[in-house]
Design a protein around this motif. Structure first.
Motif, PDB file in Angstrom:
ATOM      1  N   GLN A 147      10.055   6.615  -4.197  1.00 17.25           N
ATOM      2  CA  GLN A 147       9.180   6.123  -3.135  1.00 17.25           C
ATOM      3  C   GLN A 147       9.486   4.660  -2.823  1.00 17.25           C
ATOM      4  O   GLN A 147       9.563   4.263  -1.655  1.00 17.25           O
ATOM      5  CB  GLN A 147       7.726   6.280  -3.576  1.00 17.25           C
ATOM      6  N   ALA A 177       0.831  -1.200   0.000  1.00 14.13           N
ATOM      7  CA  ALA A 177       0.000   0.000   0.000  1.00 14.13           C
ATOM      8  C   ALA A 177       0.870   1.257   0.000  1.00 14.13           C
ATOM      9  O   ALA A 177       0.572   2.245  -0.683  1.00 14.13           O
ATOM     10  CB  ALA A 177      -0.928  -0.005   1.208  1.00 14.13           C
ATOM     11  N   LYS A 178       1.960   1.214   0.748  1.00 12.09           N
ATOM     12  CA  LYS A 178       2.895   2.349   0.769  1.00 12.09           C
ATOM     13  C   LYS A 178       3.593   2.485  -0.580  1.00 12.09           C
ATOM     14  O   LYS A 178       3.786   3.598  -1.080  1.00 12.09           O
ATOM     15  CB  LYS A 178       3.931   2.156   1.875  1.00 12.09           C
ATOM     16  N   ALA A 233       1.072   3.948  -3.228  1.00 11.15           N
ATOM     17  CA  ALA A 233       0.385   5.212  -2.943  1.00 11.15           C
ATOM     18  C   ALA A 233       0.634   6.226  -4.059  1.00 11.15           C
ATOM     19  O   ALA A 233       1.774   6.521  -4.406  1.00 11.15           O
ATOM     20  CB  ALA A 233       0.874   5.776  -1.608  1.00 11.15           C
TER      21      ALA A 233
END
Length: 209
Positions: A161, A57-58, A61
């Motif tokens: 990220q 999920a991170k 994102a």
């Protein structure tokens, strides 16, 4: 050639079901990647397997690629930031041992590799390492198709990220490309029944006499 049938079957899956890929099959895909070709044979990348939904999920994102989160597993191909002399020397020592050669039996090859990569910039070597990771990606796609596991190769993600969430900078790595694995949601994936679109082979390829 059964490989052709596997390639006709696979497509870039858009929607995944909740069915999980077994650990055995994930390991088979990893073994296939490990056996793939790499320039000079030095495998300048690593493959991270991410199944934890919170971590994914991170990673996903802000991305339009929902497959990062919704697939069974995510493979992250992380390339080296540099090709160090230490890595080359250690890799060649392992090669000598696996080939039952005396220590130093591949010294000439070691010297050639060290001289070559030392003459390049770190940036050039990192780009080269990323290209090697793509060879592994190709093998992963083929292995998954043979196992009838769906997959989606992706570049539409925030590499910085990924690097931060996975702590890659500290490991001397950077994210090159990613691959989701799982099983297609046949009822909700609009691409499931669409014919594969490819150029006619005579337009795509040519024989040079």
């Amino acid at each position: 050639m059964e490989l052709i049938n596997h390639l006709k079957w696979r497509y870039a899956t858009k929607k995944y079901s909740t069915e999980k890929v077994s650990e055995e099959k994930i390991n088979q895909i990893l073994e296939a990647i490990n056996l793939t070709a790499s320039s000079c044979g030095i495998q300048p990348y690593r493959v991270l397997v991410v199944s934890n939904p919170e971590i994914r999920a991170k990673l996903g994102a802000g991305s339009f690629n929902g497959q990062i989160v919704n697939s069974s597993h995510l493979l992250v191909f992380a390339a080296f930031n540099e090709i160090s002399t230490t890595y080359i020397e250690e890799y060649i020592k392992m090669a000598e041992k696996q080939r039952n050669l005396p220590e130093g039996g591949m010294a000439n090859f070691t010297e050639k590799l060290v001289n070559y990569f030392s003459a390049n910039t770190a940036e050039a070597n990192a780009v080269w390492a990323s290209k090697q990771a793509y060879i592994g990606l190709g093998t992963a796609l083929l292995a998954a198709a043979e196992l009838k596991i769906d997959s989606t190769p992706m570049e539409g993600f925030d590499a910085a990220q990924f690097d931060e969430v996975l702590g890659l900078k500290e490991k001397g790595l950077h994210t090159a490309v990613i691959l989701s694995l799982g099983y297609r949601d046949a009822e909700n994936d609009y691409l499931v029944d669409m014919p594969k679109v490819r150029l006619p082979i005579e337009e795509f390829s040519a024989f040079v006499a």
